[in-house]
Design a protein around this motif. Structure first.
Motif, PDB file in Angstrom:
ATOM      1  N   ARG A 175       0.855  -1.178   0.000  1.00  0.00           N
ATOM      2  CA  ARG A 175       0.000   0.000   0.000  1.00  0.00           C
ATOM      3  C   ARG A 175       0.896   1.235   0.000  1.00  0.00           C
ATOM      4  O   ARG A 175       2.020   1.204   0.500  1.00  0.00           O
ATOM      5  CB  ARG A 175      -0.907   0.032   1.228  1.00  0.00           C
ATOM      6  CG  ARG A 175      -1.921  -1.089   1.293  1.00  0.00           C
ATOM      7  CD  ARG A 175      -2.849  -0.874   2.479  1.00  0.00           C
ATOM      8  NE  ARG A 175      -3.609  -2.073   2.804  1.00  0.00           N
ATOM      9  CZ  ARG A 175      -4.427  -2.171   3.843  1.00  0.00           C
ATOM     10  NH1 ARG A 175      -4.590  -1.123   4.647  1.00  0.00           N
ATOM     11  NH2 ARG A 175      -5.071  -3.296   4.084  1.00  0.00           N
ATOM     12  N   ALA A 176       0.373   2.313  -0.546  1.00  0.00           N
ATOM     13  CA  ALA A 176       1.122   3.571  -0.576  1.00  0.00           C
ATOM     14  C   ALA A 176       0.142   4.721  -0.393  1.00  0.00           C
ATOM     15  O   ALA A 176      -1.023   4.608  -0.761  1.00  0.00           O
ATOM     16  CB  ALA A 176       1.881   3.718  -1.891  1.00  0.00           C
ATOM     17  N   GLY A 177       0.638   5.822   0.163  1.00  0.00           N
ATOM     18  CA  GLY A 177      -0.217   6.973   0.389  1.00  0.00           C
ATOM     19  C   GLY A 177       0.168   8.199  -0.412  1.00  0.00           C
ATOM     20  O   GLY A 177      -0.508   9.221  -0.344  1.00  0.00           O
ATOM     21  N   THR A 178       1.252   8.082  -1.178  1.00  0.00           N
ATOM     22  CA  THR A 178       1.706   9.194  -2.015  1.00  0.00           C
ATOM     23  C   THR A 178       2.219   8.637  -3.341  1.00  0.00           C
ATOM     24  O   THR A 178       2.469   7.423  -3.467  1.00  0.00           O
ATOM     25  CB  THR A 178       2.852   9.972  -1.344  1.00  0.00           C
ATOM     26  OG1 THR A 178       4.003   9.113  -1.227  1.00  0.00           O
ATOM     27  CG2 THR A 178       2.462  10.489   0.030  1.00  0.00           C
ATOM     28  N   ILE A 179       2.417   9.532  -4.303  1.00  0.00           N
ATOM     29  CA  ILE A 179       2.982   9.107  -5.586  1.00  0.00           C
ATOM     30  C   ILE A 179       4.405   8.601  -5.393  1.00  0.00           C
ATOM     31  O   ILE A 179       4.796   7.585  -5.971  1.00  0.00           O
ATOM     32  CB  ILE A 179       2.947  10.272  -6.594  1.00  0.00           C
ATOM     33  CG1 ILE A 179       1.502  10.590  -6.984  1.00  0.00           C
ATOM     34  CG2 ILE A 179       3.765   9.943  -7.842  1.00  0.00           C
ATOM     35  CD1 ILE A 179       1.348  11.832  -7.832  1.00  0.00           C
ATOM     36  N   ALA A 180       5.169   9.298  -4.563  1.00  0.00           N
ATOM     37  CA  ALA A 180       6.559   8.883  -4.315  1.00  0.00           C
ATOM     38  C   ALA A 180       6.618   7.470  -3.753  1.00  0.00           C
ATOM     39  O   ALA A 180       7.422   6.638  -4.193  1.00  0.00           O
ATOM     40  CB  ALA A 180       7.243   9.872  -3.364  1.00  0.00           C
ATOM     41  N   GLU A 181       5.756   7.181  -2.777  1.00  0.00           N
ATOM     42  CA  GLU A 181       5.720   5.831  -2.201  1.00  0.00           C
ATOM     43  C   GLU A 181       5.252   4.820  -3.244  1.00  0.00           C
ATOM     44  O   GLU A 181       5.763   3.693  -3.298  1.00  0.00           O
ATOM     45  CB  GLU A 181       4.775   5.802  -0.994  1.00  0.00           C
ATOM     46  CG  GLU A 181       5.287   6.572   0.207  1.00  0.00           C
ATOM     47  CD  GLU A 181       4.249   6.642   1.322  1.00  0.00           C
ATOM     48  OE1 GLU A 181       3.146   6.064   1.156  1.00  0.00           O
ATOM     49  OE2 GLU A 181       4.539   7.265   2.360  1.00  0.00           O
ATOM     50  N   ALA A 182       4.283   5.213  -4.050  1.00  0.00           N
ATOM     51  CA  ALA A 182       3.763   4.312  -5.083  1.00  0.00           C
ATOM     52  C   ALA A 182       4.848   3.941  -6.084  1.00  0.00           C
ATOM     53  O   ALA A 182       4.970   2.775  -6.494  1.00  0.00           O
ATOM     54  CB  ALA A 182       2.591   4.962  -5.805  1.00  0.00           C
ATOM     55  N   LEU A 183       5.651   4.913  -6.490  1.00  0.00           N
ATOM     56  CA  LEU A 183       6.742   4.639  -7.431  1.00  0.00           C
ATOM     57  C   LEU A 183       7.750   3.683  -6.826  1.00  0.00           C
ATOM     58  O   LEU A 183       8.220   2.746  -7.491  1.00  0.00           O
ATOM     59  CB  LEU A 183       7.415   5.949  -7.831  1.00  0.00           C
ATOM     60  CG  LEU A 183       6.598   6.875  -8.738  1.00  0.00           C
ATOM     61  CD1 LEU A 183       7.261   8.249  -8.836  1.00  0.00           C
ATOM     62  CD2 LEU A 183       6.457   6.272 -10.128  1.00  0.00           C
ATOM     63  N   ALA A 184       8.080   3.894  -5.560  1.00  0.00           N
ATOM     64  CA  ALA A 184       9.053   3.018  -4.897  1.00  0.00           C
ATOM     65  C   ALA A 184       8.511   1.596  -4.781  1.00  0.00           C
ATOM     66  O   ALA A 184       9.218   0.621  -5.086  1.00  0.00           O
ATOM     67  CB  ALA A 184       9.398   3.578  -3.517  1.00  0.00           C
TER      68      ALA A 184
ATOM     69  N   ARG B 251      -6.413  11.893  -6.525  1.00  0.00           N
ATOM     70  CA  ARG B 251      -5.791  13.031  -5.852  1.00  0.00           C
ATOM     71  C   ARG B 251      -4.960  12.536  -4.678  1.00  0.00           C
ATOM     72  O   ARG B 251      -5.483  11.906  -3.762  1.00  0.00           O
ATOM     73  CB  ARG B 251      -6.854  14.027  -5.365  1.00  0.00           C
ATOM     74  CG  ARG B 251      -7.602  14.715  -6.503  1.00  0.00           C
ATOM     75  CD  ARG B 251      -8.480  15.832  -5.965  1.00  0.00           C
ATOM     76  NE  ARG B 251      -9.239  16.491  -7.014  1.00  0.00           N
ATOM     77  CZ  ARG B 251      -8.772  17.462  -7.781  1.00  0.00           C
ATOM     78  NH1 ARG B 251      -7.518  17.877  -7.640  1.00  0.00           N
ATOM     79  NH2 ARG B 251      -9.534  18.016  -8.710  1.00  0.00           N
ATOM     80  N   LEU B 252      -3.681  12.849  -4.725  1.00  0.00           N
ATOM     81  CA  LEU B 252      -2.760  12.414  -3.683  1.00  0.00           C
ATOM     82  C   LEU B 252      -2.011  13.629  -3.138  1.00  0.00           C
ATOM     83  O   LEU B 252      -1.930  14.670  -3.803  1.00  0.00           O
ATOM     84  CB  LEU B 252      -1.786  11.379  -4.242  1.00  0.00           C
ATOM     85  CG  LEU B 252      -2.454  10.050  -4.610  1.00  0.00           C
ATOM     86  CD1 LEU B 252      -1.595   9.241  -5.558  1.00  0.00           C
ATOM     87  CD2 LEU B 252      -2.757   9.248  -3.339  1.00  0.00           C
ATOM     88  N   PRO B 253      -1.450  13.523  -1.930  1.00  0.00           N
ATOM     89  CA  PRO B 253      -0.807  14.687  -1.313  1.00  0.00           C
ATOM     90  C   PRO B 253       0.306  15.318  -2.146  1.00  0.00           C
ATOM     91  O   PRO B 253       0.532  16.528  -2.062  1.00  0.00           O
ATOM     92  CB  PRO B 253      -0.244  14.117   0.005  1.00  0.00           C
ATOM     93  CG  PRO B 253      -1.110  12.951   0.304  1.00  0.00           C
ATOM     94  CD  PRO B 253      -1.465  12.358  -1.025  1.00  0.00           C
ATOM     95  N   ASP B 254       0.995  14.513  -2.945  1.00  0.00           N
ATOM     96  CA  ASP B 254       2.122  15.063  -3.718  1.00  0.00           C
ATOM     97  C   ASP B 254       1.834  15.152  -5.219  1.00  0.00           C
ATOM     98  O   ASP B 254       2.762  15.236  -6.025  1.00  0.00           O
ATOM     99  CB  ASP B 254       3.396  14.256  -3.470  1.00  0.00           C
ATOM    100  CG  ASP B 254       3.230  12.770  -3.727  1.00  0.00           C
ATOM    101  OD1 ASP B 254       2.072  12.302  -3.845  1.00  0.00           O
ATOM    102  OD2 ASP B 254       4.245  12.065  -3.818  1.00  0.00           O
ATOM    103  N   GLY B 255       0.554  15.165  -5.608  1.00  0.00           N
ATOM    104  CA  GLY B 255       0.268  15.386  -7.022  1.00  0.00           C
ATOM    105  C   GLY B 255      -0.967  14.677  -7.538  1.00  0.00           C
ATOM    106  O   GLY B 255      -1.704  14.011  -6.799  1.00  0.00           O
ATOM    107  N   ASP B 256      -1.172  14.824  -8.828  1.00  0.00           N
ATOM    108  CA  ASP B 256      -2.309  14.247  -9.533  1.00  0.00           C
ATOM    109  C   ASP B 256      -1.968  12.821  -9.963  1.00  0.00           C
ATOM    110  O   ASP B 256      -0.982  12.607 -10.680  1.00  0.00           O
ATOM    111  CB  ASP B 256      -2.614  15.136 -10.749  1.00  0.00           C
ATOM    112  CG  ASP B 256      -3.631  14.530 -11.683  1.00  0.00           C
ATOM    113  OD1 ASP B 256      -4.580  13.910 -11.184  1.00  0.00           O
ATOM    114  OD2 ASP B 256      -3.479  14.672 -12.905  1.00  0.00           O
ATOM    115  N   GLY B 257      -2.783  11.860  -9.539  1.00  0.00           N
ATOM    116  CA  GLY B 257      -2.491  10.465  -9.845  1.00  0.00           C
ATOM    117  C   GLY B 257      -2.394  10.169 -11.328  1.00  0.00           C
ATOM    118  O   GLY B 257      -1.530   9.402 -11.760  1.00  0.00           O
ATOM    119  N   ILE B 258      -3.266  10.785 -12.130  1.00  0.00           N
ATOM    120  CA  ILE B 258      -3.251  10.509 -13.570  1.00  0.00           C
ATOM    121  C   ILE B 258      -1.914  10.916 -14.179  1.00  0.00           C
ATOM    122  O   ILE B 258      -1.376  10.222 -15.040  1.00  0.00           O
ATOM    123  CB  ILE B 258      -4.412  11.223 -14.276  1.00  0.00           C
ATOM    124  CG1 ILE B 258      -5.755  10.692 -13.752  1.00  0.00           C
ATOM    125  CG2 ILE B 258      -4.339  11.029 -15.787  1.00  0.00           C
ATOM    126  CD1 ILE B 258      -6.968  11.414 -14.304  1.00  0.00           C
TER     127      ILE B 258
END
Length: 214
Positions: free
Chosen positions: A37-46, A61-68
């Motif tokens: 699980r991830a809560g930000t784009i940065a975490e998702a990329l990792a 919509r995520l804290p560090d940007g637009d998901g799309i």
């Protein structure tokens, strides 16, 4: 009969209760394994680079940007991953952006958990899933039948536009995007030029009218 392959899934959602509910529902479904699980784009990329999932269920919509805007980076981190976007409200322009970014589908958060599970299975096997009623509008936009004002905006410029809509100053945009103030100022200027606007307020008004903030 051979069993279906296990679907390895990453859930990207910043609201803890929503993430818990979706994670439990999908994790208990036969043949689906929520590997991270991830809560930000940065975490998702990792996590995507580390786990190499089959499907990424991505909040819009995520804290560090637009998901799309992050779909391209996610699929670069794991080329075989299919990205399914979740959003509070869906529009044809938003769905068209998902398609153009390489996503596999767009589903509203008000959908039943069973619908989400079915969508995950569909995209995992190469299909696409969009909320009902969106596909005609997507077709119009992708074939040029609908206006494409703002279509030339880069991912960074789209993020800048979203921040402008939140009322962010140039300084705040530079801080949020992690870029120099001059770079942020250039992003803002490019947004204005591409939308044919003479001010930040006018750019936001045009963007809302054209569905660019969906």
């Amino acid at each position: 009969m051979p069993s279906s392959p296990l679907i390895r899934l990453i859930l990207v959602e910043d609201h803890a209760m929503v993430a818990e509910a979706i994670g439990l529902a999908l994790g208990s479904a036969p043949g689906i394994d929520v590997v991270a699980r991830a809560g930000t784009i940065a975490e998702a990329l990792a996590e995507t680079g580390r786990c190499r999932p089959d499907v990424v269920v991505l909040d819009r919509r995520l804290p560090d940007g637009d998901g799309i805007s992050a779909i391209g980076r996610l699929t670069a981190a794991a080329p075989k991953a299919r990205v399914l976007v979740l959003t509070g409200e869906a529009t044809a322009s938003m769905a068209a952006r998902v398609v153009q970014s390489g996503g596999a589908g767009l589903l509203v958060k008000s959908s039943r958990l069973g619908e989400l599970e079915s969508a995950v299975r569909e995209v995992a096997t190469g299909g696409v899933v969009f909320a009902p009623g969106l596909l005609p509008g997507v077709f119009d936009r992708l074939t040029g039948r609908a206006g494409h004002l703002g279509a030339q905006l880069t991912a960074r410029e789209r993020e800048t536009l979203l921040l402008l809509a939140e009322g962010a100053s140039t300084y705040e945009i530079s801080e949020r995007l992690g870029v120099a103030r001059n770079t942020a100022r250039n992003h803002v200027q490019h947004v204005l030029e591409k939308l044919g606007a003479r001010s930040k307020l006018e750019a936001v008004a045009v963007a809302r009218r054209e569905g660019l903030l969906d």
